[in-house]
Design an enzyme around this catalytic site. Structure first.
Site, PDB file in Angstrom:
ATOM      1  N   ASP B  65       0.839  -1.197   0.000  1.00 25.32           N
ATOM      2  CA  ASP B  65       0.000   0.000   0.000  1.00 25.32           C
ATOM      3  C   ASP B  65       0.879   1.255   0.000  1.00 25.32           C
ATOM      4  OD1 ASP B  65      -2.586   1.553   0.840  1.00 25.32           O
ATOM      5  OD2 ASP B  65      -1.141   2.035   2.392  1.00 25.32           O
ATOM      6  N   GLU B 133      -2.217  -5.462  -3.317  1.00 23.81           N
ATOM      7  CA  GLU B 133      -1.265  -4.667  -2.533  1.00 23.81           C
ATOM      8  C   GLU B 133      -0.148  -5.549  -1.977  1.00 23.81           C
ATOM      9  OE1 GLU B 133      -3.830  -0.906  -0.779  1.00 23.81           O
ATOM     10  OE2 GLU B 133      -3.892  -2.786   0.327  1.00 23.81           O
TER      11      GLU B 133
END
Lengths: 246, 246
Positions: B65, B133
């Site tokens: 992320d 992610e």
């Protein structure tokens, strides 16, 4: 000396001073100085580049903020191998908080390099952190990711990121040491003196003695900070003995 | 073949399939496959490493992320040289939104590679984005920042980041083309056919004809997406003419 020569001379002197100061902060030689100049230009200066790009630090702040977050995330991911996603997120928030970035910007005396049309005492406290973020962005643009990592390591991680403290295990290394010395019946003493040297802001140095030995030194913009830095260094030297005595 | 041999054979076959699939997604050869395995391990599998590290994707998700945000920030900073800080922030939010990441994870069919003790149809929609992610985090750990940038470029920026569209100037390339063809009195036609090939999920291919020429091709998991991809390609081929006619 005629008028134009005087202007040019003063400009190149200003440029040289800027280069020397920025090099001191960075710890390496910048490649493209104009990027760093932009990082220190406040939006009250309304200059634009030929292509219409505003020549102030706001865009660099966006870039630097993003890089800072990811480089701190990488560091925490590696340093806390058993920390959960939520825990790592929480740790990162503490490190990249507004107050923390302002503190870092202040300690680096970044404000002294800012060009602005607004008087500097009109700036709020956030200017310190904002310019620090812009500087991170400038380092990335000028020298790439690895240098940016090194710069963040030097300015944020090494001096401020202390996992034991962030985890709330230790809030003051000084008090841990004082307590330990009482138990061990040793004398502890902090020898503080002003030591500004060539810096633009007042600095203090500290020598931490236990009995007659210097076990830690520290230097910072306040007596309290310098003492804490010296205490932390002493703590890590004596860690095994301190932990055994607990 | 005895029992143990059978197990080992099936394991190594599974490992080979995983390697082939992951290599297809990445577009390069992974170095340490175990990191990618972790990126596809759901927390319902309660394994830990010898040092107590949980062997599931949640920590990698945190790392990915952060990298995704900064790499998209870098890309936008460079692509929109006159965009303000606020504008760049807003653009980035659109790109890294939960819905968008879920769409990317779905298009890459990541869910088919997940190991879990929970039935896969019990997962919510966010699993697609979360695993994507984690995969970004795995690429960074395995191959470093430059590969991570390349991977995000291939999976996010190239297929999905379209500044004209993000800026709201164009919401559908197909309708822009249809309108232009009406003005020009040309015939426009989309020739769609199923083209799943070796993929695990259904895919469609499209050929876009203007009069008798193929001016764009597209392939995606839905007819609509494939048409839009073909239209976008055609748009950029014909951009000068289209803009002149406006």
């Amino acid at each position: 000396m005629n008028f134009i020569k005087k202007i040019l001379k003063s400009r190149s002197e200003n440029g040289e001073i800027f280069l020397i100061e920025i090099q001191k902060i960075l710890g390496f030689k910048p490649h493209d100085l104009s990027i760093y100049k932009k990082a220190f230009t406040h939006s009250s200066i309304k200059k634009k580049s030929a292509s219409g790009q505003p020549l102030n630090y706001e865009r660099l702040e966006f870039l630097g903020d993003a890089l800072l977050s990811s480089i701190i995330a990488i560091d925490l991911f590696k340093k806390i191998p058993t920390g959960s996603e939520g825990y790592l997120t929480q740790m990162r928030s503490k490190i990249v908080s507004r107050e923390h970035l302002n503190e870092i910007g202040k300690d680096l005396s970044l404000i002294s390099l800012i060009s602005s049309k607004v008087p500097k005492n009109n700036f709020g406290d956030n200017i310190h952190g904002n310019v620090f973020e812009a500087l991170v962005g400038a380092v990335y643009l000028d020298k790439g990711f690895v240098y940016c990592e090194k710069f963040i390591n030097k300015t944020v991680i090494e001096p401020y990121v202390d996992i034991e403290r962030l985890e709330g295990k230790i809030t003051s290394y000084k008090s841990v040491l004082i307590e330990w010395c009482q138990k061990q019946k040793c004398q502890i003493r902090y020898d503080v003196y002003e030591d500004t040297g060539n810096d633009r802001t007042k600095h203090f140095s500290v020598r931490l003695y236990i009995d007659d030995d210097v076990v830690g030194k520290g230097r910072a913009t306040s007596k309290k900070k310098a003492e804490e830095i010296a205490s932390k260094r002493a703590y890590y030297k004596l860690q095994d003995q301190i932990e055994l005595s607990e």
